[in-house]
Design a protein around this motif. Sequence first.
Motif, PDB file in Angstrom:
ATOM      1  N   HIS A 182      -2.857   7.395  -3.320  1.00  0.00           N
ATOM      2  CA  HIS A 182      -4.259   7.155  -3.659  1.00  0.00           C
ATOM      3  C   HIS A 182      -4.878   8.372  -4.334  1.00  0.00           C
ATOM      4  O   HIS A 182      -5.657   8.247  -5.271  1.00  0.00           O
TER       5      HIS A 182
ATOM      6  N   ASN B 177      -0.463   7.504   2.315  1.00  0.00           N
ATOM      7  CA  ASN B 177      -1.305   7.366   3.508  1.00  0.00           C
ATOM      8  C   ASN B 177      -1.196   8.507   4.509  1.00  0.00           C
ATOM      9  O   ASN B 177      -1.846   8.470   5.552  1.00  0.00           O
TER      10      ASN B 177
ATOM     11  N   ASP C  25       0.845  -1.183   0.000  1.00  0.00           N
ATOM     12  CA  ASP C  25       0.000   0.000   0.000  1.00  0.00           C
ATOM     13  C   ASP C  25       0.884   1.238   0.000  1.00  0.00           C
ATOM     14  O   ASP C  25       0.633   2.201   0.715  1.00  0.00           O
TER      15      ASP C  25
ATOM     16  N   ASN D  50      -3.942   7.240   7.112  1.00  0.00           N
ATOM     17  CA  ASN D  50      -4.881   6.222   6.650  1.00  0.00           C
ATOM     18  C   ASN D  50      -4.466   4.838   7.145  1.00  0.00           C
ATOM     19  O   ASN D  50      -3.362   4.374   6.882  1.00  0.00           O
TER      20      ASN D  50
ATOM     21  N   TYR E 187      -9.066   6.605   9.279  1.00  0.00           N
ATOM     22  CA  TYR E 187      -7.879   7.349   9.663  1.00  0.00           C
ATOM     23  C   TYR E 187      -7.878   7.735  11.136  1.00  0.00           C
ATOM     24  O   TYR E 187      -8.918   7.782  11.798  1.00  0.00           O
TER      25      TYR E 187
ATOM     26  N   GLU F 246      -2.793  14.106  -0.206  1.00  0.00           N
ATOM     27  CA  GLU F 246      -1.889  13.016   0.183  1.00  0.00           C
ATOM     28  C   GLU F 246      -0.450  13.424  -0.133  1.00  0.00           C
ATOM     29  O   GLU F 246      -0.034  13.445  -1.291  1.00  0.00           O
TER      30      GLU F 246
ATOM     31  N   MET G   3     -10.863   5.626   3.086  1.00  0.00           N
ATOM     32  CA  MET G   3      -9.885   5.655   4.162  1.00  0.00           C
ATOM     33  C   MET G   3     -10.547   5.616   5.530  1.00  0.00           C
ATOM     34  O   MET G   3     -11.620   6.166   5.734  1.00  0.00           O
TER      35      MET G   3
ATOM     36  N   ALA H 250      -5.522  -0.518   0.895  1.00  0.00           N
ATOM     37  CA  ALA H 250      -6.259  -0.394  -0.354  1.00  0.00           C
ATOM     38  C   ALA H 250      -6.113  -1.647  -1.200  1.00  0.00           C
ATOM     39  O   ALA H 250      -5.069  -2.303  -1.199  1.00  0.00           O
TER      40      ALA H 250
END
Length: 229
Positions: free
Chosen positions: A36, A73, A32, A108, A122, A69, A120, A112
């Motif tokens: 994103h 994350n 991940d 996050n 978080y 982002e 997300m 994913a």
Amino acid sequence: MRIFSFTLILCLLTLISQGQERELKLKPKRTDKFIHMDGLRVGLDISRSMQHLWNKGNRYGTELSFDFELVPNLYPVLETGWEKLRMRQDYVDYSSSGSYTRLGFDYNLLVAEHQKDMDMVYVGLRYGFDFANQQVKEYLIPNYWGDITGSFGRQNYNAQWAEFVLGMKGEIFKNFFLGWGIRGKLKLNQKDFDIPHVYFNPGYGPAEKKFNFDFSYSVYYNLPFNFRK
């Protein structure tokens, strides 16, 4: 013949096993570690206009948020808004209003399934501060010799606090999100007066409390531009 057949089957199984191992080694492990969200996400907290349903007094306001982002994350966040509280009771007519800002980040926790998965869950931290004013338009003190009435003019004040946030944001349509958050607020600093004491801090809540809980519900739109190019 049986020995030959057994040997042939064993060789075939060995070749198949080696092929599967080679295939597994060639498949990269799912990670991940990708971005994103390429753009800037803008949010509107729709719960600020309905606070009078669960808070004391006529409390309402508006709040905007911005996040993006920065690295996988990790989302820097800016939240800014305005709030007002009006309390009319038998013995006092009090009002307070002002602007506030929070700076911080969200991390996050959700893994994913693919790079375009922008949902997300978080945890986050915030530093908040406000600039506000209060006014007592009228107060009444019952007295045996006669009621005492009066008022206090406008007083300016400010406060600072830290926030701990747990929440989620889910994409319902392309680039459109809904999300909620639960917030714990710890007061760090407060300007106060002898008479009257500060009762309400915009963005924080009741000023006499060292720790406040709050809830937010927002709609978001991701402005789809890639600023990294």
